[in-house]
Design a protein around this motif. Structure first.
Motif, PDB file in Angstrom:
ATOM      1  N   LEU A  87     -12.072  16.756  -8.890  1.00  0.00           N
ATOM      2  CA  LEU A  87     -10.652  17.030  -8.669  1.00  0.00           C
ATOM      3  C   LEU A  87      -9.995  17.804  -9.806  1.00  0.00           C
ATOM      4  N   GLY A  88     -10.590  17.758 -10.977  1.00  0.00           N
ATOM      5  CA  GLY A  88      -9.999  18.451 -12.122  1.00  0.00           C
ATOM      6  C   GLY A  88      -8.606  17.923 -12.442  1.00  0.00           C
ATOM      7  N   PRO A  89      -7.663  18.824 -12.708  1.00  0.00           N
ATOM      8  CA  PRO A  89      -6.319  18.382 -13.105  1.00  0.00           C
ATOM      9  C   PRO A  89      -5.559  17.669 -11.985  1.00  0.00           C
ATOM     10  N   ARG A  90      -6.045  17.742 -10.762  1.00  0.00           N
ATOM     11  CA  ARG A  90      -5.370  17.048  -9.658  1.00  0.00           C
ATOM     12  C   ARG A  90      -5.683  15.555  -9.635  1.00  0.00           C
ATOM     13  N   PHE A  91      -6.672  15.118 -10.404  1.00  0.00           N
ATOM     14  CA  PHE A  91      -7.079  13.712 -10.396  1.00  0.00           C
ATOM     15  C   PHE A  91      -5.905  12.792 -10.679  1.00  0.00           C
ATOM     16  N   ARG A  92      -5.158  13.076 -11.711  1.00  0.00           N
ATOM     17  CA  ARG A  92      -4.061  12.182 -12.106  1.00  0.00           C
ATOM     18  C   ARG A  92      -3.019  12.041 -11.004  1.00  0.00           C
ATOM     19  N   SER A  93      -2.545  13.153 -10.484  1.00  0.00           N
ATOM     20  CA  SER A  93      -1.488  13.066  -9.475  1.00  0.00           C
ATOM     21  C   SER A  93      -1.998  12.432  -8.182  1.00  0.00           C
ATOM     22  N   LEU A  94      -3.235  12.731  -7.813  1.00  0.00           N
ATOM     23  CA  LEU A  94      -3.788  12.116  -6.608  1.00  0.00           C
ATOM     24  C   LEU A  94      -4.006  10.624  -6.802  1.00  0.00           C
ATOM     25  N   PHE A  95      -4.485  10.237  -7.981  1.00  0.00           N
ATOM     26  CA  PHE A  95      -4.656   8.806  -8.225  1.00  0.00           C
ATOM     27  C   PHE A  95      -3.312   8.098  -8.195  1.00  0.00           C
ATOM     28  N   ASP A  96      -2.305   8.686  -8.820  1.00  0.00           N
ATOM     29  CA  ASP A  96      -0.987   8.050  -8.839  1.00  0.00           C
ATOM     30  C   ASP A  96      -0.411   7.920  -7.429  1.00  0.00           C
ATOM     31  N   ALA A  97      -0.656   8.916  -6.578  1.00  0.00           N
ATOM     32  CA  ALA A  97      -0.210   8.824  -5.186  1.00  0.00           C
ATOM     33  C   ALA A  97      -0.949   7.698  -4.463  1.00  0.00           C
ATOM     34  N   TYR A  98      -2.253   7.607  -4.704  1.00  0.00           N
ATOM     35  CA  TYR A  98      -3.037   6.529  -4.101  1.00  0.00           C
ATOM     36  C   TYR A  98      -2.535   5.172  -4.590  1.00  0.00           C
ATOM     37  N   ALA A  99      -2.317   5.053  -5.889  1.00  0.00           N
ATOM     38  CA  ALA A  99      -1.874   3.779  -6.464  1.00  0.00           C
ATOM     39  C   ALA A  99      -0.517   3.371  -5.893  1.00  0.00           C
ATOM     40  N   ALA A 100       0.365   4.340  -5.622  1.00  0.00           N
ATOM     41  CA  ALA A 100       1.667   4.021  -5.046  1.00  0.00           C
ATOM     42  C   ALA A 100       1.519   3.523  -3.607  1.00  0.00           C
ATOM     43  N   GLU A 101       0.595   4.104  -2.864  1.00  0.00           N
ATOM     44  CA  GLU A 101       0.376   3.709  -1.470  1.00  0.00           C
ATOM     45  C   GLU A 101      -0.480   2.449  -1.350  1.00  0.00           C
ATOM     46  N   HIS A 102      -1.349   2.225  -2.335  1.00  0.00           N
ATOM     47  CA  HIS A 102      -2.294   1.106  -2.282  1.00  0.00           C
ATOM     48  C   HIS A 102      -2.210   0.315  -3.591  1.00  0.00           C
ATOM     49  N   PRO A 103      -1.170  -0.497  -3.726  1.00  0.00           N
ATOM     50  CA  PRO A 103      -1.035  -1.261  -4.972  1.00  0.00           C
ATOM     51  C   PRO A 103      -2.233  -2.163  -5.203  1.00  0.00           C
ATOM     52  N   LYS A 104      -2.604  -2.287  -6.438  1.00  0.00           N
ATOM     53  CA  LYS A 104      -3.718  -3.156  -6.822  1.00  0.00           C
ATOM     54  C   LYS A 104      -3.288  -4.601  -6.625  1.00  0.00           C
TER      55      LYS A 104
END
Length: 108
Positions: A58-75
């Motif tokens: 994912l390169g530089p998109r990793f952070r923003s994609l992970f943060d979007a995932y984390a917002a939709e799928h809280p731990k």
């Protein structure tokens, strides 16, 4: 304060930190927001450690994609780190951010 009351307050605090729920009474919402961000960063680094193929792909998109995932799928406390990383990878595939993994063929 009884043990039950303390346990209930701790559960509310953990819920806020993991899901962004309303801050429990007596806690500063801004400080909790900052701490929740720190914990999200820790999860992001752990996922990158467990699945180095994801930040590499994912390169530089990793952070923003992970943060979007984390917002939709809280731990939650029930989900282990490996499961969370696998869920993130599956989410990326479902959104078309990563290709579907190829099936491995076993030779006899």
């Amino acid at each position: 304060m009884s043990r039950e009351e303390l346990a209930a307050r701790q559960a509310k605090l953990l819920e806020n930190l993991l899901t962004g729920a309303a801050a429990p009474p007596g806690f500063d919402p801004e400080r909790l927001r900052v701490e929740a961000g720190v914990l999200r960063g820790k999860r992001r680094r752990l996922v990158a450690y467990l699945r180095p193929d994801l930040p590499q792909a994912l390169g530089p998109r990793f952070r923003s994609l992970f943060d979007a995932y984390a917002a939709e799928h809280p731990k939650t406390t029930e989900v282990r780190a490996h499961e969370y990383a696998a869920g993130f990878a599956a989410w990326l595939v479902s959104r078309g951010e990563l290709p579907k993994p190829r099936r491995r063929r076993f030779r006899r």
